[in-house]
Design a protein around this motif. Structure first.
Motif, PDB file in Angstrom:
ATOM      1  N   LYS A 126       0.849  -1.185   0.000  1.00  0.00           N
ATOM      2  CA  LYS A 126       0.000   0.000   0.000  1.00  0.00           C
ATOM      3  C   LYS A 126       0.887   1.238   0.000  1.00  0.00           C
ATOM      4  O   LYS A 126       1.854   1.327   0.762  1.00  0.00           O
ATOM      5  N   LEU A 128       1.762   4.967   0.872  1.00  0.00           N
ATOM      6  CA  LEU A 128       1.468   6.003   1.848  1.00  0.00           C
ATOM      7  C   LEU A 128       2.248   7.257   1.475  1.00  0.00           C
ATOM      8  O   LEU A 128       3.485   7.213   1.394  1.00  0.00           O
ATOM      9  N   HIS A 141       3.838   0.019   2.396  1.00  0.00           N
ATOM     10  CA  HIS A 141       3.451  -0.785   3.553  1.00  0.00           C
ATOM     11  C   HIS A 141       3.010  -2.172   3.112  1.00  0.00           C
ATOM     12  O   HIS A 141       2.053  -2.311   2.346  1.00  0.00           O
ATOM     13  N   ALA A 143       1.399  -4.869   4.725  1.00  0.00           N
ATOM     14  CA  ALA A 143       0.690  -5.100   5.976  1.00  0.00           C
ATOM     15  C   ALA A 143       0.746  -6.546   6.434  1.00  0.00           C
ATOM     16  O   ALA A 143       0.920  -6.827   7.625  1.00  0.00           O
ATOM     17  N   LEU A 148       7.411  -1.945   6.623  1.00  0.00           N
ATOM     18  CA  LEU A 148       7.220  -0.636   6.016  1.00  0.00           C
ATOM     19  C   LEU A 148       8.549  -0.144   5.461  1.00  0.00           C
ATOM     20  O   LEU A 148       9.530  -0.005   6.189  1.00  0.00           O
ATOM     21  N   VAL A 150      10.397   2.923   4.279  1.00  0.00           N
ATOM     22  CA  VAL A 150      10.142   4.340   4.549  1.00  0.00           C
ATOM     23  C   VAL A 150      11.055   5.298   3.807  1.00  0.00           C
ATOM     24  O   VAL A 150      10.914   6.521   3.943  1.00  0.00           O
ATOM     25  N   LYS A 179       1.179   8.847   9.466  1.00  0.00           N
ATOM     26  CA  LYS A 179       1.227   7.712   8.542  1.00  0.00           C
ATOM     27  C   LYS A 179       2.040   6.534   9.070  1.00  0.00           C
ATOM     28  O   LYS A 179       1.781   5.386   8.685  1.00  0.00           O
ATOM     29  N   ILE A 180       3.021   6.799   9.916  1.00  0.00           N
ATOM     30  CA  ILE A 180       3.911   5.730  10.384  1.00  0.00           C
ATOM     31  C   ILE A 180       3.610   5.335  11.823  1.00  0.00           C
ATOM     32  O   ILE A 180       3.434   4.155  12.130  1.00  0.00           O
ATOM     33  N   LEU A 183       0.724   2.940  12.768  1.00  0.00           N
ATOM     34  CA  LEU A 183       0.807   1.508  12.477  1.00  0.00           C
ATOM     35  C   LEU A 183       1.160   0.740  13.740  1.00  0.00           C
ATOM     36  O   LEU A 183       1.567   1.314  14.756  1.00  0.00           O
ATOM     37  N   THR A 187       5.652  -3.209  13.708  1.00  0.00           N
ATOM     38  CA  THR A 187       5.974  -3.054  12.293  1.00  0.00           C
ATOM     39  C   THR A 187       7.460  -2.782  12.097  1.00  0.00           C
ATOM     40  O   THR A 187       8.023  -1.879  12.726  1.00  0.00           O
ATOM     41  N   VAL A 189      10.505  -1.233  10.344  1.00  0.00           N
ATOM     42  CA  VAL A 189      10.743  -0.029   9.556  1.00  0.00           C
ATOM     43  C   VAL A 189      12.074  -0.196   8.829  1.00  0.00           C
ATOM     44  O   VAL A 189      13.129  -0.268   9.454  1.00  0.00           O
TER      45      VAL A 189
END
Length: 209
Positions: A126, A128, A141, A143, A148, A150, A179-180, A183, A187, A189
């Motif tokens: 996804k 972002l 992302h 999920a 993620l 970044v 946005k981060i 989550l 998650t 990163v």
């Protein structure tokens, strides 16, 4: 799923190979240099390149996107607000760091937008929008895997620079918070430079927050 990190180029950028083991399709995230090494690894693993995903348009993240496309095929993705970074060598930062850096001039095949769902085999990502480091910066992302990507928005214990053309400190801070940090804390990163971290760790310990 196959996930490999290659540290590439003069700025030691984290380039990621993300592949579906069943279909053997692979996407490359931020190929900022060392194209021959990236191409060699893809061929060694017997994978089919289907996409090059760029978190943003700075030269150390997009430099070899078109080299990969010429050698292996695949579509190149970028947010439209970062297109100017490809057209102007100074704005794209290459000229700030080296007189010999190539300008990544080429056609973008697909423009990224907020909330877009990208599918490559069994890989689901996804998009972002996370402006601040650049106007068109995005994160990807995954999920179902809790991952993620970044780019240069967030690092372990730090954040991306906002003093380059198009940068904005307030926008970057808002991007991270909205946005981060929304989550799950677990998650992973995966940043554009340096070691990986987690959402929870950065919420607890990052001095900018």
């Amino acid at each position: 799923m196959i996930l490999e990190q290659l540290v590439v180029g003069m700025m030691q950028t984290n380039c990621y190979l993300l592949a579906d083991e069943q279909t053997r399709q692979v996407v490359v995230i931020d190929p900022g240099g060392d194209a021959s090494r990236i191409i060699g690894r893809i061929r060694q693993l017997g994978l089919e390149l289907v996409a090059v995903l760029n978190t943003h348009g700075h030269f150390d993240h997009v430099l070899d996107a078109w080299t990969l496309k010429e050698a292996l095929g695949g579509l190149i993705f970028l947010h439209p607000k970062d297109e100017p970074l490809l057209m102007d060598h100074k704005v794209g930062l290459g000229a700030l760091f080296t007189a010999t850096a190539r300008s990544p001039r080429g056609k973008v095949d697909e423009w990224l937008e907020e909330g877009e769902e990208l599918s490559f085999g069994n890989i689901r990502l996804k998009v972002l929008e996370t402006p601040g480091h650049t106007q068109g910066h995005v994160a990807f992302h995954m999920a179902d895997a809790g991952i993620l990507f970044v780019g240069d928005t967030l690092f372990a214990g730090s954040i991306g620079r906002t003093d380059f053309p198009g940068g904005s400190y307030p926008k970057l801070i808002r991007s991270v918070k909205e946005k981060i940090f929304t989550l799950d804390d677990a998650t992973r990163v995966l940043p554009g430079h340096g070691p990986e971290t987690t959402v929870g760790r950065e919420k607890r310990t990052n001095p900018f927050f």
